[in-house]
Design an enzyme around this catalytic site. Structure first.
Site, PDB file in Angstrom:
ATOM      1  CE  LYS A  70       9.207  -9.019 -13.859  1.00  0.00           C
ATOM      2  NZ  LYS A  70       9.698  -7.789 -13.238  1.00  0.00           N
ATOM      3  CD  GLU A  98       2.483  -4.130  -9.991  1.00  0.00           C
ATOM      4  OE1 GLU A  98       3.474  -4.282  -9.294  1.00  0.00           O
ATOM      5  OE2 GLU A  98       2.534  -4.022 -11.235  1.00  0.00           O
ATOM      6  CG  HIS A 130      -1.053 -13.489  11.554  1.00  0.00           C
ATOM      7  ND1 HIS A 130      -1.074 -12.355  12.325  1.00  0.00           N
ATOM      8  CD2 HIS A 130      -1.930 -14.353  12.127  1.00  0.00           C
ATOM      9  CE1 HIS A 130      -1.912 -12.517  13.338  1.00  0.00           C
ATOM     10  NE2 HIS A 130      -2.458 -13.714  13.238  1.00  0.00           N
ATOM     11  CB  SER A 180      10.192  -5.767 -18.148  1.00  0.00           C
ATOM     12  OG  SER A 180      11.440  -5.108 -18.069  1.00  0.00           O
ATOM     13  CE  LYS A 201     -19.351  22.129  -8.288  1.00  0.00           C
ATOM     14  NZ  LYS A 201     -19.925  22.308  -6.940  1.00  0.00           N
TER      15      LYS A 201
END
Ligand code: ARG
Length: 471
Positions: free
Chosen positions: A295, A302, A168, A289, A337
């Site tokens: 950054k 991602e 969790h 960035s 395809k």
């Protein structure tokens, strides 16, 4: 050389199938229905299949040896032309099958026009995709193995490092980082097995089914199967021209691979955040960035995570395409395809960048170790300690729950309680409890098969290294 053009009095469409047509195909129809812009990728497999077919036709006396040799030589030339970018693809010839056949006939004349004897594009395209996917399965196996090696190398390099294991997304129980990394070894191992298992159904020769009903010409399907390395020929000509289960299964395998990559990528994103600080991805594999100078973003994981949408989308797309199609071949199936090619390109690129990413990332073991303090992660160990002293597990669970509540109230960890404080909850607790409350003790106690104890993980690691041929 036989005249293969249309008779002048009929404006027949100029197609290989043009005999019954009185008018040219509309240009809009040609561009709407063509597949040559993408199915050219099947050219090598189309030619391999055609060569085996031509050999069979000659063996069966349906063409003579000179015709066979002309076909084989012509196909080899065409293959080289396509490979070297010298081949002129023609949209009015629809697909790769007719582009090659027409080029062959243009090259060698009447013998070329005999190649399609006892064959339909319906069994031809089914063959080409099977041959293509069979090669791609082998390539995926190599890429998956490289990713597995990446995980195993990191597991070896960081052996002994302890980290929080999560359920969790809450700290649950301490584990070895190597154990966590070897979990991915298993996942990608199943992906390899799944592809290998799919081969059982993929590796079946459909050629010889012709359009849908088989053929009255004396062909030898077993010979073609042997030529092409298929262990079996399909049992029902209708099924084999209508079937795209193998393509769907393949897309499912690709989807699951990308899903596994996506789950791993999610951990890379989390772990490389300041909040976790478990992982450093090499500068070469991160981006900056355009506005925030500080950054360093994990764009690669991602993108890997993001691309799972399109791979699963390809599977969904083909499932929907096939749903409700009556027997046997329907032109809808031409849509298979692009989904296969796109999913393959995406998964292969993701696997190969993942292998690089793994090789250019490093773990901050001290940060991971520090994160194992706080969160009462040895609470289960304390309960198990009481169980070993014969307290029923449910009672032990309750006792430890109460101890945790006290610690929470005093904002301390379990191992910061004194023995007399612990004994207030149960007199089964003795001095030896403190060994159980350490994270190292916890990890090393988990000696069950498949558990995270150092002795177990060392064996699993050695096994993995042996399996992957890592010295
Ligand atoms: N380009 C077609 C496909 O990919 C080849 C088979 C066409 N067969 C036909 N009868 N139109 O599905």
């Amino acid at each position: 050389m036989a005249d293969l053009t249309c008779s002048p009095e009929r404006k027949c469409s100029g197609k290989l199938w043009g005999g019954r047509f009185a008018e040219q195909t509309a240009a809009s129809v040609e561009s709407f229905s063509e597949s040559i812009s993408y199915d050219w990728r099947l050219y090598r497999h189309d030619i391999i299949g055609s060569k085996a077919h031509a050999k069979m036709l000659a063996k069966q006396g349906l063409i003579n040896e000179a015709e066979r040799d002309a076909i084989l030589a012509g196909l080899s030339e065409i293959e080289a032309e396509i490979r070297d970018g010298r081949f002129q693809f023609r949209i009015e010839l629809e697909d790769i099958h007719m582009n090659i056949e027409q080029a062959l006939t243009d090259k060698i004349g009447a013998a070329g026009a005999k190649l399609h004897t006892a064959r339909s594009r319906n069994d031809q395209v089914a063959l080409d995709i099977r041959l293509y996917l069979r090669d791609e399965a082998a390539c995926l196996d190599t890429l998956l193995t490289d990713v597995q090696r990446g995980f195993v190398r990191q597991a070896r390099a960081n052996f002994g490092a302890i980290m929080p294991g999560y359920t969790h997304m809450q700290r649950a129980q301490p584990v070895l980082l190597s154990h966590h990394l070897l979990a991915y070894m298993e996942m990608f191992g199943r992906d390899r097995e799944r592809l290998a298992d799919g081969l059982k159904r993929l590796n079946i020769l459909p050629l010889g089914s012709a359009a849908l009903a088989g053929t009255g010409l004396p062909i030898d399907r077993e010979f073609v199967a042997q030529e092409l390395g298929f262990p079996a020929v399909s049992a029902n000509s209708m099924d084999s021209t209508a079937d795209r289960d193998f393509a769907l299964e393949f897309l499912f395998c690709l989807s699951l691979i990308q899903l596994h990559l996506s789950r791993m990528a999610e951990e890379f994103v989390l772990w490389s955040s300041k909040e976790f600080g478990f992982l450093k991805i090499g500068d070469q594999y991160c981006t900056g960035s355009s506005i925030m100078p500080q950054k360093k973003n994990p764009d690669l994981p991602e993108l890997i995570r993001g691309k799972s949408g399109r791979v699963v989308g390809s599977l969904m797309s083909l499932l929907m395409t096939m749903k409700g199609l009556p027997m046997t071949y329907n032109r809808d199936m031409q849509e298979d395809k692009e989904q296969l090619f796109d999913a393959l390109d995406t998964v292969k690129a993701s696997l190969s960048i993942t292998a690089e990413l793994l090789a250019h990332s490093s773990f901050d073991c001290a940060k991971m170790q520090a994160a194992t303090h706080g969160g009462f992660m040895t609470a289960t160990d304390l309960a198990d300690y009481l169980v070993k002293k014969n307290l029923p597990f449910r009672q032990a669970h309750r006792v430890v729950g109460e101890i945790v509540a006290l610690c929470q109230e005093r904002e301390i960890e379990l191992d910061e309680l004194r023995l007399d404080e612990l004994r207030r909850f149960s007199d089964l607790i003795d001095e030896d409890v403190f060994a159980v409350l350490s994270v190292e003790g916890s990890v090393n106690s988990r000696i069950s098969t498949g558990g995270t104890a150092g002795v177990k993980v060392a064996k699993a690691l050695a096994r993995a290294e042996q399996q992957l041929g890592i010295a």
